[in-house]
Structure formats: structure tokens, C-alpha cells
Design an enzyme around this catalytic site. Sequence first.
Site, PDB file in Angstrom:
ATOM      1  N   VAL A  37       0.865  -1.180   0.000  1.00 36.83           N
ATOM      2  CA  VAL A  37       0.000   0.000   0.000  1.00 36.83           C
ATOM      3  C   VAL A  37       0.900   1.227   0.000  1.00 36.83           C
ATOM      4  O   VAL A  37       1.297   1.723   1.052  1.00 36.83           O
ATOM      5  CB  VAL A  37      -0.924   0.039   1.240  1.00 36.83           C
ATOM      6  CG1 VAL A  37      -2.031   1.063   1.039  1.00 36.83           C
ATOM      7  CG2 VAL A  37      -1.515  -1.325   1.535  1.00 36.83           C
ATOM      8  N   HIS A  87       2.508  -3.925   3.962  1.00 39.08           N
ATOM      9  CA  HIS A  87       3.521  -2.886   4.144  1.00 39.08           C
ATOM     10  C   HIS A  87       3.160  -1.629   3.360  1.00 39.08           C
ATOM     11  O   HIS A  87       2.420  -1.658   2.379  1.00 39.08           O
ATOM     12  CB  HIS A  87       4.902  -3.394   3.691  1.00 39.08           C
ATOM     13  CG  HIS A  87       5.113  -3.312   2.206  1.00 39.08           C
ATOM     14  ND1 HIS A  87       5.629  -2.186   1.579  1.00 39.08           N
ATOM     15  CD2 HIS A  87       4.859  -4.199   1.215  1.00 39.08           C
ATOM     16  CE1 HIS A  87       5.689  -2.398   0.277  1.00 39.08           C
ATOM     17  NE2 HIS A  87       5.222  -3.612   0.023  1.00 39.08           N
ATOM     18  N   CYS A  88       3.704  -0.511   3.827  1.00 38.51           N
ATOM     19  CA  CYS A  88       3.691   0.738   3.061  1.00 38.51           C
ATOM     20  C   CYS A  88       5.147   1.206   3.019  1.00 38.51           C
ATOM     21  O   CYS A  88       6.052   0.384   2.957  1.00 38.51           O
ATOM     22  CB  CYS A  88       2.736   1.769   3.662  1.00 38.51           C
ATOM     23  SG  CYS A  88       2.924   2.071   5.432  1.00 38.51           S
ATOM     24  N   LEU A  89       5.389   2.487   3.047  1.00 38.14           N
ATOM     25  CA  LEU A  89       6.775   2.949   3.013  1.00 38.14           C
ATOM     26  C   LEU A  89       7.468   2.727   4.353  1.00 38.14           C
ATOM     27  O   LEU A  89       8.540   2.135   4.432  1.00 38.14           O
ATOM     28  CB  LEU A  89       6.834   4.428   2.629  1.00 38.14           C
ATOM     29  CG  LEU A  89       8.235   5.030   2.487  1.00 38.14           C
ATOM     30  CD1 LEU A  89       8.999   4.327   1.365  1.00 38.14           C
ATOM     31  CD2 LEU A  89       8.155   6.528   2.216  1.00 38.14           C
TER      32      LEU A  89
END
EC number: 3.1.3.16
Length: 208
Positions: A37, A87-89
Site C-alpha cells: 500500500v 507494508h507501506c513505506l
Amino acid sequence: MGNGMNKVIDGLYLGNIRDSENRDSLSRNGITHILSVCNNAKPVLEDMTYLCINAADASSQNLSQHFKESIRFIHECRLNGGACLVHCLAGVSRSTTVVVAYLMTVTSYGWQECLTAVKAVRSFVGPNYGFQQQLQEFQMKQVSEYQAWLRASYRSSPFKDQEQVEALLSLFAEQQQQGQQNDPEWMSQGSRIYPLSYNQYSASGSNR
């Protein structure tokens, strides 16, 4: 606990973009599926099953429109014996929002309790204000519908999600009592639960 991905419940992990590309960590945790994401989300590793959601970490971003496909992706992964990394950043806002929405759907807990449970294993998480509003709206108007959809669409869950989230809430309470999370860094803006009025999100009139 901020180094590397963190296990939330059986078959569900939360991490950052580095974790999603760390083959050793992915293998060690038995990860088979990755839910990305972030901006320009795209598959990276050939041997992983992906769901990629392009979304910014902005209060104006409509993330709730992706809840159903995300919940389906995570749940099917777990039912088939896999493990999913969301996960994202940074593994703080976007990915946490998706994980909380999933926990709300597979348990009877509300969004604040589910977020608190996640903080027990990843203390610095904190969806932005807009995402918290969307979680509140999800709780008010959609979560019961999603729970019914999940029961109707899939076999009975073999997981003890309610009990595991309850255990995480107890763990968080113990951490508070021990003073492990009373430092200024943990209480920073990024990990704060904002005071939302009951109908705050609806009143905003946003079509994110």
C-alpha cells in the site's frame, strides 16, 4: 520492536518497504503473500503473490475503498496456510490502517482497540487523521456487513483471532504499566489517536 516486520496475529505481519524486499526476513517468517500500500506499488519478487494498492499517505486519500479486496486477500492467504506481509513505506500509517480494518472484520473489537493491539507489537504505528476517520466510519457503517460477508463467503475460521487480539491488548496494558512506552517518541504525532467526534467523518462531506 521497530526493526524488521512484526507479527500481529497468526499469518499476518506488518512492516515497511525494506521488509518487503528482504528475502531472508520473508523466508524466516514464512511470508507467501505481500500486500503493498504505497505510491507506485508494484510486484518486486517473482515468487510472491501480490496485491498492490497505489495510495498516498494523505488524509485526503480514500483508503477504505480498498478494504474489501485487502481483507479478501489477507483472509484467503491465511486460510490457505500462507502468511501475508502488509507494508507501506514506513509501516506506520497506510499499512496499519489496512491491518486494523482486517482485525475489526475478524474480531468483535472496534478500531481503537485493534489499533492498540497493533501498537503492542509495533509501538510507533499511527494512521493519519483521515485514515482514522475512515476506520471510524467503517466501524459505524460497514464492519458488520463485512463480517457477515466473510462468514458467508468462507469456511469457518480455524484461527483464534479474537483471543490473539485480546492477548495483545493485555500485553499493551502490561507495557503501559511497566513504563516501556511512556517516552516522548512514542507519544509523538505519528502514533497518536486523534479525538474524533462520533460523526466527524460523515460531517466532513468528503468523497475520498
